[in-house]
Design an enzyme around this catalytic site. Structure first.
Site, PDB file in Angstrom:
ATOM      1  N   GLY A  46       0.817  -1.204   0.000  1.00  0.00           N
ATOM      2  CA  GLY A  46       0.000   0.000   0.000  1.00  0.00           C
ATOM      3  C   GLY A  46       0.851   1.254   0.000  1.00  0.00           C
ATOM      4  N   GLN A  51       3.061   9.938   1.376  1.00  0.00           N
ATOM      5  CA  GLN A  51       4.351   9.247   1.209  1.00  0.00           C
ATOM      6  C   GLN A  51       5.057   9.644  -0.082  1.00  0.00           C
ATOM      7  OE1 GLN A  51       2.530   5.174   2.130  1.00  0.00           O
ATOM      8  NE2 GLN A  51       4.631   4.984   2.862  1.00  0.00           N
ATOM      9  N   CYS A  88       6.695  -0.532   6.195  1.00  0.00           N
ATOM     10  CA  CYS A  88       6.177   0.646   5.505  1.00  0.00           C
ATOM     11  C   CYS A  88       7.221   1.099   4.496  1.00  0.00           C
ATOM     12  CB  CYS A  88       5.918   1.745   6.546  1.00  0.00           C
ATOM     13  SG  CYS A  88       5.327   3.291   5.852  1.00  0.00           S
ATOM     14  N   LEU A  89       6.792   1.478   3.305  1.00  0.00           N
ATOM     15  CA  LEU A  89       7.745   1.928   2.285  1.00  0.00           C
ATOM     16  C   LEU A  89       8.500   3.180   2.731  1.00  0.00           C
ATOM     17  CD1 LEU A  89       5.737   1.358  -1.037  1.00  0.00           C
ATOM     18  CD2 LEU A  89       7.544  -0.064  -0.064  1.00  0.00           C
ATOM     19  N   HIS A 130      -3.509   0.765   7.989  1.00  0.00           N
ATOM     20  CA  HIS A 130      -2.173   1.366   7.888  1.00  0.00           C
ATOM     21  C   HIS A 130      -2.191   2.584   6.948  1.00  0.00           C
ATOM     22  CE1 HIS A 130       2.398   0.832   7.451  1.00  0.00           C
ATOM     23  NE2 HIS A 130       2.097   1.726   6.540  1.00  0.00           N
ATOM     24  N   GLU A 131      -2.818   2.422   5.780  1.00  0.00           N
ATOM     25  CA  GLU A 131      -2.784   3.506   4.783  1.00  0.00           C
ATOM     26  C   GLU A 131      -3.670   4.684   5.204  1.00  0.00           C
ATOM     27  OE1 GLU A 131      -0.397   3.332   2.807  1.00  0.00           O
ATOM     28  OE2 GLU A 131      -0.059   1.185   3.097  1.00  0.00           O
ATOM     29  N   HIS A 134      -1.926   6.867   7.556  1.00  0.00           N
ATOM     30  CA  HIS A 134      -0.996   7.801   6.899  1.00  0.00           C
ATOM     31  C   HIS A 134      -1.670   9.140   6.590  1.00  0.00           C
ATOM     32  CE1 HIS A 134       2.883   5.930   6.092  1.00  0.00           C
ATOM     33  NE2 HIS A 134       2.323   4.819   5.652  1.00  0.00           N
TER      34      HIS A 134
HETATM   35 NI    NI Z   1       3.193   2.987   5.324  1.00  0.00          NI
END
Ligand code: NI
Length: 154
Positions: A46, A51, A88-89, A130-131, A134
């Site tokens: 995701g 991000q 997480c990216l 999670h997303e 963000h």
């Molecule tokens: Ni993340």
């Protein structure tokens, strides 16, 4: 389509609250396409717009069952609890245990502006939570359970 640069670690943009999308115009459609391409290249599950440096309520998710695009997503129902290793990216090479619902129901607009309801279990429930975190400046590192606490829970 183009790849977007990922914002990582202590970048202050990751802590900001993203704004609702008022109009699904070309820039939003390009953002969705670029985020999907970036997610694929990074082999992620995701990605949320902050991000890639955009404070808009836009998310892409792919848990291996096809791309899900979410505009102005809201969690409308959660159930259960699961503790899983999460990454997480924006935090490359890191991971930690997080307690998330086992089920999440999400309401969002698709790219045509139509309201859709999505139901996710397992990894998809985690990805929704999670997303959407963000978009509110909340990161998984805020929620990690350390190993000693984990022993007590087990
Ligand atoms: Ni993340």
């Amino acid at each position: 389509m183009a790849l977007r640069n990922l914002r990582v670690e202590n970048d202050p943009i990751l802590r900001k609250i993203s704004k609702p999308v008022k109009e699904i115009n070309d820039s939003i459609l390009v953002l969705l396409d670029d985020m999907a391409e970036t997610l694929k290249k990074e082999d992620g599950v995701g990605l949320a717009a902050p991000q890639v440096g955009i404070l808009k309520r836009v998310v892409v998710i792919d848990v291996g069952k096809g791309l899900i695009e979410l505009i102005n997503p809201e969690i409308i129902e959660v159930r259960g609890s699961q503790i899983n290793m999460e990454g997480c990216l924006s935090f490359p090479g890191q991971s930690g245990y997080v307690d998330r619902p086992t089920y999440a129901k999400v309401k969002a607009l698709d790219r045509n502006g139509d309201e859709k309801i999505y139901e996710g279990e397992g990894l998809l429930a985690i990805a929704f939570c999670h997303e959407i975190d963000h978009l509110n400046g909340i990161l998984y590192i805020d929620k990690t359970i350390d190993e000693s606490e984990l022993e007590e829970i087990k």
